[in-house]
Scaffold this active site. Structure first.
Site, PDB file in Angstrom:
ATOM      1  N   PRO A 194       3.357   6.774   2.608  1.00  0.00           N
ATOM      2  CA  PRO A 194       3.801   6.717   1.216  1.00  0.00           C
ATOM      3  C   PRO A 194       2.875   7.426   0.232  1.00  0.00           C
ATOM      4  O   PRO A 194       1.698   7.643   0.514  1.00  0.00           O
ATOM      5  CB  PRO A 194       3.837   5.223   0.911  1.00  0.00           C
ATOM      6  CG  PRO A 194       3.084   4.559   1.977  1.00  0.00           C
ATOM      7  CD  PRO A 194       2.883   5.499   3.100  1.00  0.00           C
ATOM      8  N   CYS A 195       3.448   7.769  -0.920  1.00  0.00           N
ATOM      9  CA  CYS A 195       2.684   8.345  -2.022  1.00  0.00           C
ATOM     10  C   CYS A 195       2.132   7.148  -2.803  1.00  0.00           C
ATOM     11  O   CYS A 195       2.887   6.365  -3.352  1.00  0.00           O
ATOM     12  CB  CYS A 195       3.669   9.152  -2.864  1.00  0.00           C
ATOM     13  SG  CYS A 195       3.012   9.826  -4.367  1.00  0.00           S
ATOM     14  N   GLN A 196       0.815   6.976  -2.791  1.00  0.00           N
ATOM     15  CA  GLN A 196       0.197   5.837  -3.483  1.00  0.00           C
ATOM     16  C   GLN A 196      -0.917   6.353  -4.379  1.00  0.00           C
ATOM     17  O   GLN A 196      -1.074   7.553  -4.526  1.00  0.00           O
ATOM     18  CB  GLN A 196      -0.373   4.848  -2.443  1.00  0.00           C
ATOM     19  CG  GLN A 196       0.687   4.184  -1.584  1.00  0.00           C
ATOM     20  CD  GLN A 196       0.080   3.400  -0.423  1.00  0.00           C
ATOM     21  OE1 GLN A 196      -0.587   3.969   0.421  1.00  0.00           O
ATOM     22  NE2 GLN A 196       0.321   2.099  -0.386  1.00  0.00           N
ATOM     23  N   ASN A 250       5.173  13.755   3.310  1.00  0.00           N
ATOM     24  CA  ASN A 250       5.193  12.880   2.144  1.00  0.00           C
ATOM     25  C   ASN A 250       6.278  13.357   1.184  1.00  0.00           C
ATOM     26  O   ASN A 250       6.808  14.455   1.348  1.00  0.00           O
ATOM     27  CB  ASN A 250       3.821  12.942   1.455  1.00  0.00           C
ATOM     28  CG  ASN A 250       3.470  11.657   0.748  1.00  0.00           C
ATOM     29  OD1 ASN A 250       4.246  11.150  -0.043  1.00  0.00           O
ATOM     30  ND2 ASN A 250       2.284  11.128   1.023  1.00  0.00           N
ATOM     31  N   VAL A 251       6.567  12.552   0.172  1.00  0.00           N
ATOM     32  CA  VAL A 251       7.519  13.020  -0.853  1.00  0.00           C
ATOM     33  C   VAL A 251       6.840  14.111  -1.678  1.00  0.00           C
ATOM     34  O   VAL A 251       5.611  14.108  -1.824  1.00  0.00           O
ATOM     35  CB  VAL A 251       7.975  11.859  -1.773  1.00  0.00           C
ATOM     36  CG1 VAL A 251       8.842  10.885  -1.007  1.00  0.00           C
ATOM     37  CG2 VAL A 251       6.785  11.137  -2.391  1.00  0.00           C
TER      38      VAL A 251
END
Ligand SMILES: C[S@@+](CC[C@H](N)C(=O)[O-])C[C@H]1O[C@@H](n2cnc3c(N)ncnc32)[C@H](O)[C@@H]1O
Length: 412
Positions: free
Chosen positions: A84-86, A127-128
């Protein structure tokens, strides 16, 4: 040739594995896979993964709980994973090889730990595309922190935002793919005679597998240099990353490239001829879909009492069959604006789970041991498999062209 031992992180239902097991030379062997879903007791993705794949070690543990020793024992040559993008911001700390500490629960730091424990030859991460711009208040910081971490760990990195439909697939799914390779390999050495621009347009992995026009779009080229101090990068780095780029030894070049598009597969082409009537939408449900997909202007009030209008443009009543599908989300199949609905045989219906699998290039019924809602969820999380196969094919060529000598040395 010696096989490449792959560790698959955040394995889901095995998109990376399927992609890598489908390459031309069969060089990849997935020897260790980790998948753990934090939000549910049932481990559906893991169940699906272990149902299909019988070789290698399958770990169903929070990656943060996997010990350094277990990571090291995988002796991975390549680490892959979609994560995820965090928030990747870091603070100084006295612990850890990098001397930094990131926020707890941020999975990129687990990937970094895995790399420290295995020092693999290659990395493929997904990733996005929002990752390149995050966070909005310090654009590019998160990707800058990621690049600078990989830089300090000894990797050069190429990235590209790829819309799967532009390279012949059935879904308009845009994701950033990150390819890292150890800086001390012959391959990295072989690229030293090329400029960053040459690599992005012609010589790099992405340019070879996903060709682009030879000029930047609107002259968009940015260059910068990364500080060796990651905390400094986290605090001050702000940069416009374009859809393509390379980082070598801390030097970054990023260019807005234009794909040379291939004919996509259309949504119409992947539909099943025979489908269960339960997917047909009528009555109130159909009205709800019409409302959700229609244009709207709704008055809302902020917590401080400020009035504003929430507006949304209209979508076509059903999805176009002569175009590739839109991006599939984890909410696919629910009554939702983003759920695909199609008109076939004069009926309006949602997609079947098999059609959702086809949008990603999975084999039919890959997830059929799972409850139906979870099948859509898994596909919303997964990736478009042929993209990984193309990346894998180039890594096989690199191994054969440049790394064979090293393998020979290891053999004698
Ligand atoms: C974006 S999905 C990857 C999907 C995968 N590429 C596929 O083809 O199905 C990320 C996965 O990471 C898993 N995950 C999330 N947190 C995790 C953790 N702490 N440890 C291990 N896996 C985790 C999720 O359950 C999810 O399956």
């Amino acid at each position: 040739m010696k096989k490449l031992r792959v560790a698959e992180l955040f394995a889901g239902v095995g998109g990376f594995r399927l992609g890598l097991e489908n390459t031309n030379n069969n060089l990849f062997e997935i020897t260790w896979a980790n998948q753990w879903e934090p939000s549910t007791k049932a481990q559906h993705a893991f169940e699906c993964y272990t149902h299909h794949f019988k070789t290698g070690i399958h770990s169903n543990e929070d990656i943060a709980e996997v010990t350094d020793e277990e990571m090291a024992s995988t002796s991975a040559d390549i680490v892959v994973g979609g994560f995820p993008c965090q928030d990747y911001s870091v603070a100084r700390s006295l612990n850890g090889e990098l001397g930094i500490s990131g926020k707890k629960g941020v999975l990129f730091w687990e990937i970094a730990r895995f790399i420290q424990n295995t020092y693999p030859k290659y990395l493929i991460l997904e990733n996005v595309d929002r990752l390149l711009k995050s966070p909005s208040k310090q654009r590019g910081r998160d990707f800058g922190v990621m690049l600078s971490t990989l830089n300090e760990l000894g990797y050069d990195v190429e990235w590209r935002v790829i819309n799967a439909a532009e390279y012949g697939n059935a879904q308009r799914r845009r994701r950033v793919f990150i390819f890292g390779y150890r800086r001390n390999m012959s391959y990295a050495e072989s690229l030293t005679s090329f400029s960053d621009d040459d690599i992005i347009f012609k010589e790099g992995l992405y340019a070879k597998q996903f060709p682009v026009e030879s000029k930047p779009n609107k002259n968009r080229i940015n260059k910068t240099e990364l500080s060796h101090d990651i905390v400094n990068v986290s605090d001050t780095f702000q940069f416009q990353f374009w859809n393509s780029g390379i980082m070598r030894d801390g030097q970054i070049t990023t260019i807005d490239t234009t794909p040379i598009k291939e004919t996509p597969v259309t949504l119409g082409e992947i539909l099943e001829e025979n489908y269960d009537k339960k997917y047909v939408i009528t009555g109130d449900k159909l009205e709800k879909f019409k409302y959700l997909r229609g244009s709207k202007k709704i008055e809302r009030v902020t917590p401080t009492g400020h009035k504003y209008y929430y507006t949304e443009g209209g979508m076509s009543e059903t999805d176009a069959l002569d175009l590739p599908g839109r991006t599939m989300l984890t909410s696919e199949g629910s009554v939702n604006r983003s759920t695909h609905i199609v008109k076939t045989n004069n009926e309006i219906r949602q997609l079947t789970p098999v059609e959702a699998e086809r949008l990603n290039g999975f084999p039919d019924n890959w997830t059929d041991m799972l409850p139906e809602r979870r099948r859509f969820f898994m596909m919303g999380n997964a990736l478009v498999i042929p993209i990984i196969t193309r990346i894998g094919n180039r890594i096989e060529e690199i191994e054969q062209e440049f790394e064979e000598d090293e393998t020979q040395l290891e053999l004698f």
